[in-house]
Design a protein around this motif. Structure first.
Motif, PDB file in Angstrom:
ATOM      1  N   VAL A 242     -11.941  34.316  11.615  1.00 59.33           N
ATOM      2  CA  VAL A 242     -12.287  34.292  13.035  1.00 59.33           C
ATOM      3  C   VAL A 242     -10.989  34.292  13.836  1.00 59.33           C
ATOM      4  CG1 VAL A 242     -13.404  32.974  14.881  1.00 59.33           C
ATOM      5  CG2 VAL A 242     -14.452  33.092  12.605  1.00 59.33           C
ATOM      6  N   PRO A 243     -10.851  35.124  14.841  1.00 62.38           N
ATOM      7  CA  PRO A 243      -9.604  35.125  15.630  1.00 62.38           C
ATOM      8  C   PRO A 243      -9.285  33.753  16.207  1.00 62.38           C
ATOM      9  CG  PRO A 243     -10.953  37.027  16.182  1.00 62.38           C
ATOM     10  CD  PRO A 243     -11.804  36.161  15.307  1.00 62.38           C
ATOM     11  N   LYS A 244      -8.018  33.438  16.234  1.00 62.67           N
ATOM     12  CA  LYS A 244      -7.592  32.150  16.762  1.00 62.67           C
ATOM     13  C   LYS A 244      -8.010  31.984  18.222  1.00 62.67           C
ATOM     14  CE  LYS A 244      -3.468  29.322  17.607  1.00 62.67           C
ATOM     15  NZ  LYS A 244      -3.586  29.330  19.079  1.00 62.67           N
ATOM     16  N   SER A 245      -7.964  33.048  19.001  1.00 58.84           N
ATOM     17  CA  SER A 245      -8.364  32.950  20.403  1.00 58.84           C
ATOM     18  C   SER A 245      -9.838  32.581  20.536  1.00 58.84           C
ATOM     19  CB  SER A 245      -8.087  34.276  21.114  1.00 58.84           C
ATOM     20  OG  SER A 245      -8.787  35.340  20.472  1.00 58.84           O
ATOM     21  N   THR A 246     -10.673  33.094  19.622  1.00 58.04           N
ATOM     22  CA  THR A 246     -12.102  32.743  19.644  1.00 58.04           C
ATOM     23  C   THR A 246     -12.302  31.279  19.308  1.00 58.04           C
ATOM     24  OG1 THR A 246     -12.714  34.998  18.990  1.00 58.04           O
ATOM     25  CG2 THR A 246     -14.350  33.271  18.646  1.00 58.04           C
ATOM     26  N   LEU A 247     -11.598  30.811  18.275  1.00 61.60           N
ATOM     27  CA  LEU A 247     -11.695  29.403  17.903  1.00 61.60           C
ATOM     28  C   LEU A 247     -11.232  28.505  19.042  1.00 61.60           C
ATOM     29  CD1 LEU A 247     -12.036  27.030  15.968  1.00 61.60           C
ATOM     30  CD2 LEU A 247      -9.789  27.591  14.986  1.00 61.60           C
ATOM     31  N   ALA A 248     -10.141  28.876  19.707  1.00 60.19           N
ATOM     32  CA  ALA A 248      -9.625  28.071  20.814  1.00 60.19           C
ATOM     33  C   ALA A 248     -10.648  27.991  21.949  1.00 60.19           C
ATOM     34  CB  ALA A 248      -8.309  28.643  21.319  1.00 60.19           C
ATOM     35  N   ARG A 249     -11.327  29.106  22.234  1.00 60.65           N
ATOM     36  CA  ARG A 249     -12.331  29.101  23.306  1.00 60.65           C
ATOM     37  C   ARG A 249     -13.522  28.220  22.936  1.00 60.65           C
ATOM     38  NH1 ARG A 249     -11.187  34.701  23.625  1.00 60.65           N
ATOM     39  NH2 ARG A 249     -13.076  35.159  22.427  1.00 60.65           N
ATOM     40  N   ILE A 250     -13.938  28.270  21.665  1.00 61.42           N
ATOM     41  CA  ILE A 250     -15.077  27.445  21.235  1.00 61.42           C
ATOM     42  C   ILE A 250     -14.733  25.967  21.366  1.00 61.42           C
ATOM     43  CG2 ILE A 250     -16.512  26.811  19.270  1.00 61.42           C
ATOM     44  CD1 ILE A 250     -16.282  29.676  18.279  1.00 61.42           C
TER      45      ILE A 250
END
Length: 292
Positions: free
Chosen positions: A34-42
């Motif tokens: 999973v992209p790090k940016s997606t994880l950060a947003r979650i």
């Protein structure tokens, strides 16, 4: 755990799970794909509800397990993890969340702060501190985090008992043990009769002499030694013994004072017997040489 009718905080749950797995956001993103940016947003609660498949990949990569619960069920399925984080998460001076896997803790004494290497024995008065001590701190080193977590787990699991096997009635031995890990602390003491000591009949007055308190080096400063002394005091009270004496060296004096002992005006002489210097006592044979 979210209350009934409330939305479950997926981001906070992932942060908690990532902390337990000791993974940074980048490490979890690499493991899950999973992209790090997606994880950060979650984790930040931005971008709406994440896809179930995405959450499942993140949870699985961090070693967790998702569980679905029907209305009215009190507990999740067997083996599932119930996750949650407090609402008031710690933030730095720029109002940013700290990395969840670093185990943020409050600095109550200089001993709590890794940056206080300059405070010899942690005894410097605050006016002499060369830098401002932060309110919160953490360990960047993985080995330090693992050791701190292991200490916390051991402190939560340690048990205490008095040992009687093979000891005379006048000997006192107390053990601190971690289930499955064996002894991690020990206290030894013995009784003495004041009647015999002074040659007078004082009504069978007894006292205890504390021989030593030992705690495993990796588990010191967790209160284990103090708990052993408290257990000794409780047993003494039950046996109607009021006084315990101790002679300690190195840092033992400060420890005993913290446990309630008091310094006495009289001081015993410190003597040492080297049996090799006594007449009629043969010296132990020298160990054999390596023969090189």
């Amino acid at each position: 755990m979210a209350a009934e009718g409330d939305a479950f905080d997926v981001g906070a749950a992932l942060r908690d799970l990532r902390r337990r797995a000791d993974l940074s956001q980048r490490e979890l993103a690499d493991r899950s794909g999973v992209p790090k940016s997606t994880l950060a947003r979650i984790e930040a609660g931005r971008g709406g509800e994440p896809a179930f498949r995405t959450v499942a990949r993140l949870v699985g990569a961090a070693g967790g397990e998702l569980a679905l619960r029907l209305p009215g069920d009190q507990f999740p399925a067997s083996g599932a993890m119930v996750l949650g984080m407090p609402v008031d998460e710690p933030r730095d001076e720029a109002d940013r969340r700290y990395p969840a896997h670093l185990d943020i803790r409050r600095v109550r004494t200089l001993r709590d702060w890794p940056g206080a290497w300059w405070a010899h024995s942690y005894t410097l008065p605050e006016r002499l501190w060369p830098v401002r001590v932060p309110e919160l701190t953490y360990d960047l080193d993985r080995a330090r985090r693992d050791r701190r977590r292991w200490r916390q787990e051991a402190r939560a699991r340690v048990t205490f008992r008095r040992a009687f096997d093979g000891l005379p009635a006048t000997s006192w031995r107390f053990l601190a043990e971690v289930p499955g890990g064996g002894p991690v602390g020990e206290l030894r003491a013995h009784e003495r009769s004041v009647d015999l000591l002074l040659g007078e009949d004082l009504g069978d007055r007894r006292e205890v002499v504390l021989e030593g308190v030992v705690v495993a080096p990796d588990l010191r400063f967790l209160g284990i030694g103090r708990r052993l002394v408290e257990l000794l005091a409780k047993e003494m009270a039950g046996a109607d013994i009021r006084v315990a004496h101790a002679v300690f060296e190195f840092g033992g004096v400060e420890f005993l004072l913290a446990c309630g002992f008091e310094l006495r005006a009289s001081r015993p002489s410190a003597l040492m017997l080297d049996v090799r210097g006594l007449p009629g006592v043969s010296a132990a044979p020298e160990p054999p040489s390596s023969g090189r």
